[in-house]
Design a protein around this motif. Structure first.
Motif, short mmCIF file in Angstrom:
data_model
loop_
_atom_site.label_atom_id
_atom_site.label_comp_id
_atom_site.label_asym_id
_atom_site.label_seq_id
_atom_site.Cartn_x
_atom_site.Cartn_y
_atom_site.Cartn_z
N ALA A 158 -13.35 -20.99 10.52
CA ALA A 158 -12.86 -19.80 10.77
C ALA A 158 -13.64 -19.48 12.22
N GLU A 159 -15.04 -20.58 12.35
CA GLU A 159 -15.05 -20.69 13.24
C GLU A 159 -15.56 -21.68 14.61
N LEU A 160 -14.87 -21.33 16.07
CA LEU A 160 -15.14 -22.51 16.63
C LEU A 160 -16.39 -22.80 17.84
N ILE A 161 -16.97 -23.51 17.42
CA ILE A 161 -18.31 -23.57 18.27
C ILE A 161 -18.01 -24.13 19.65
N GLY A 163 -19.22 -25.44 24.04
CA GLY A 163 -20.56 -25.01 24.65
C GLY A 163 -19.81 -25.94 26.21
N ASP A 164 -20.36 -24.76 27.00
CA ASP A 164 -20.38 -25.43 28.32
C ASP A 164 -21.26 -25.96 29.62
N GLN A 165 -20.85 -26.44 30.80
CA GLN A 165 -21.59 -26.64 31.76
C GLN A 165 -22.87 -25.47 32.63
N SER A 166 -22.50 -24.51 31.99
CA SER A 166 -23.32 -23.23 32.49
C SER A 166 -24.64 -23.53 31.52
N GLY A 167 -24.39 -23.69 30.88
CA GLY A 167 -25.70 -23.46 29.38
C GLY A 167 -25.26 -22.37 28.09
N VAL A 168 -24.05 -21.58 28.38
CA VAL A 168 -24.13 -20.61 27.11
C VAL A 168 -22.76 -22.07 26.10
N ILE A 169 -23.15 -21.12 25.32
CA ILE A 169 -23.08 -21.74 24.07
C ILE A 169 -22.02 -20.67 23.30
N HIS A 170 -20.83 -20.52 23.14
CA HIS A 170 -20.21 -19.49 22.38
C HIS A 170 -19.17 -19.81 21.12
N LEU A 171 -19.47 -18.54 20.67
CA LEU A 171 -19.11 -18.72 18.82
C LEU A 171 -17.33 -17.60 18.71
N TRP A 172 -16.67 -18.70 18.60
CA TRP A 172 -15.41 -17.83 18.62
C TRP A 172 -14.60 -17.18 17.33
N ASP A 173 -14.48 -16.53 16.71
CA ASP A 173 -14.10 -15.94 15.10
C ASP A 173 -13.07 -16.23 15.42
N LEU A 174 -12.29 -17.13 14.42
CA LEU A 174 -10.66 -17.51 14.84
C LEU A 174 -9.96 -16.39 14.07
N ARG A 175 -10.59 -15.47 13.45
CA ARG A 175 -10.14 -14.67 12.25
C ARG A 175 -10.39 -13.21 13.06
N SER A 176 -11.14 -13.13 13.93
CA SER A 176 -10.97 -11.60 14.03
C SER A 176 -10.93 -11.89 15.96
N ASP A 177 -11.11 -12.87 17.00
CA ASP A 177 -11.14 -13.17 18.02
C ASP A 177 -12.46 -12.73 19.07
N HIS A 178 -13.36 -12.76 17.84
CA HIS A 178 -14.20 -11.92 18.44
C HIS A 178 -14.98 -13.21 19.38
N ASN A 179 -16.21 -13.21 20.52
CA ASN A 179 -16.43 -14.52 21.20
C ASN A 179 -18.23 -13.62 20.95
N GLU A 180 -19.11 -14.61 20.36
CA GLU A 180 -20.54 -14.25 20.65
C GLU A 180 -21.22 -15.37 21.56
N VAL A 220 -19.35 -16.21 5.06
CA VAL A 220 -18.61 -16.33 3.90
C VAL A 220 -17.39 -14.95 4.19
N GLY A 221 -16.53 -15.91 3.72
CA GLY A 221 -15.39 -15.14 3.81
C GLY A 221 -14.87 -13.53 5.17
N GLU A 222 -14.84 -12.84 5.32
CA GLU A 222 -14.85 -12.23 7.17
C GLU A 222 -16.08 -11.80 7.76
N GLU A 223 -17.42 -11.82 6.84
CA GLU A 223 -18.95 -12.18 7.61
C GLU A 223 -18.83 -13.36 8.92
N PRO A 224 -19.00 -13.05 9.79
CA PRO A 224 -19.40 -13.99 11.06
C PRO A 224 -20.68 -14.84 10.64
N THR A 225 -20.70 -15.43 11.68
CA THR A 225 -22.22 -17.10 11.14
C THR A 225 -23.34 -15.88 11.94
N ARG A 226 -24.54 -15.92 11.52
CA ARG A 226 -25.86 -15.39 12.22
C ARG A 226 -26.49 -16.23 12.27
#
Length: 338
Positions: A158-161, A163-180, A220-226
């Motif tokens: 449910a979450e796609l990680i 990694g980009d060339q600028s040094g950012v790691i994006h945590l894309w939550d496919l359930r909510s479309d939220h991005n950390e 787990v469930g709808e809870e995002p990964t920390r």
């Protein structure tokens, strides 16, 4: 964005993918594949080192490979396209070509049931592709501000990680479309990201040779990964290229331009083994066997190798590529060299 149909067999390929997903068909064959700068994909018999088949990847080098969960197809990432080949057919040509962006496709993988594929590319995007659709549609696009080097799917599917060339790691939550987002180190390109099968740890390597480790909670469930920072490893003296956890989650392997692959124990992230061949060439990629006792590596000398983790010895060599081997794909039940 729809896929580009190569010929009339494309429809058959999509129907076959749908059939194998619906019927939960499982192919028990052990499959080991390599790809590289010579524009070829080779399928090997892992136990003997014999090349069984060769697929031509037309004009461009191969950046990444992955095998569908049912083991019937192999996908290769190259310039602007992902090409899908039928492992069960004698046809050497790709059945389907996905138009994955305007630049290099850097990484790809599959949802655990083979329902969809994910890709990342130098056009600053990650994409989700519906493999059950006859049109081969790109379902969703996640845009970032720098070229994407790597993509990794969390075991929760449910979450796609990203990694980009600028040094950012994006945590894309496919359930909510939220991005950390997190930046482990400034001015350091993220080269690869990996999460262990238990969903306990995440590792990332960068172009300075550093490896960062986080402990994961939630997810787990709808809870995002920390993510809780745990370790920073000075893993390599030069550019790091890949990081992969073992299937039993006890080991981590990192590869580098410093001509080594290094194996780390996940209990304390101490170094277990240094794998280095006398040819002393870049180690581009690595993959564990299902029993976590062996590691395949891909090298700039055009050779893939199978290493015994316990002894650090080479058990097999896979020779046949004319240029650097830059990508591996492996799916098995249990590998034994006896």
């Amino acid at each position: 964005m729809a896929c580009n149909r190569l010929d009339d067999t494309s429809t058959v390929a999509f129907q076959f993918i749908q059939m194998t997903v619906d019927n939960a068909t499982s192919n028990q064959q052990v499959i080991f594949a390599t790809g590289g700068y010579d524009h070829t994909i080779k399928i090997w018999q892992p136990h003997t080192g014999n090349c069984q088949r060769t697929f031509q990847h037309t004009e461009y080098q191969i950046n990444a490979l992955d095998i569908t969960p049912d083991k019937y197809f192999i996908a290769s990432a190259g310039y602007q396209h992902v090409r899908m080949y039928d492992l069960a057919s004698s046809n050497p040509n790709p059945l389907v070509s996905y138009e994955g962006g305007s630049k290099n496709i850097s990484g790809l993988g599959f949802q655990e049931e083979g329902k969809w594929m994910y890709t990342g590319g130098e056009d600053c995007s990650a994409r989700i592709w519906d493999l059950r659709s006859s049109s081969g549609q790109c379902q969703r696009i996640f845009q970032v501000s720098a070229p994407v080097n790597c993509v990794c799917l969390h075991p929760n599917q449910a979450e796609l990680i990203v990694g980009d060339q600028s040094g950012v790691i994006h945590l894309w939550d496919l359930r909510s479309d939220h991005n950390e987002q997190l930046i482990p180190e400034t001015e350091a390109s993220i080269q690869d990201v990996s999460i262990d099968p238990d969903g306990t740890y995440m590792a990332a390597v960068n172009n300075k040779g550093h490896c960062y480790i986080w402990t994961l909670t939630g997810g787990v469930g709808e809870e995002p990964t920390r993510l809780i920072p745990r370790h920073k490893l000075l893993a390599h003296k030069r550019y790091a290229l890949r990081c992969k956890f073992s299937p039993d989650s006890t080991l981590l392997v990192t590869t580098s331009a410093d001509q080594t692959a290094r194996v780390w124990r996940t209990t304390d992230f101490s170094e277990v083994q240094v794998l280095q061949h006398e040819a002393k060439r870049w180690v581009w990629d690595a993959a564990f066997s299902a029993d976590s006792q062996y590691i395949f590596t891909a090298s700039s000398d055009g050779v893939a190798r199978l290493w015994n983790v316990s002894t650090g010895a080479i058990e097999r060599e896979y020779k046949g590529h004319q240029k650097a081997v830059t990508a591996l794909a492996f799916r098995d039940e249990v590998l034994s060299t006896t």
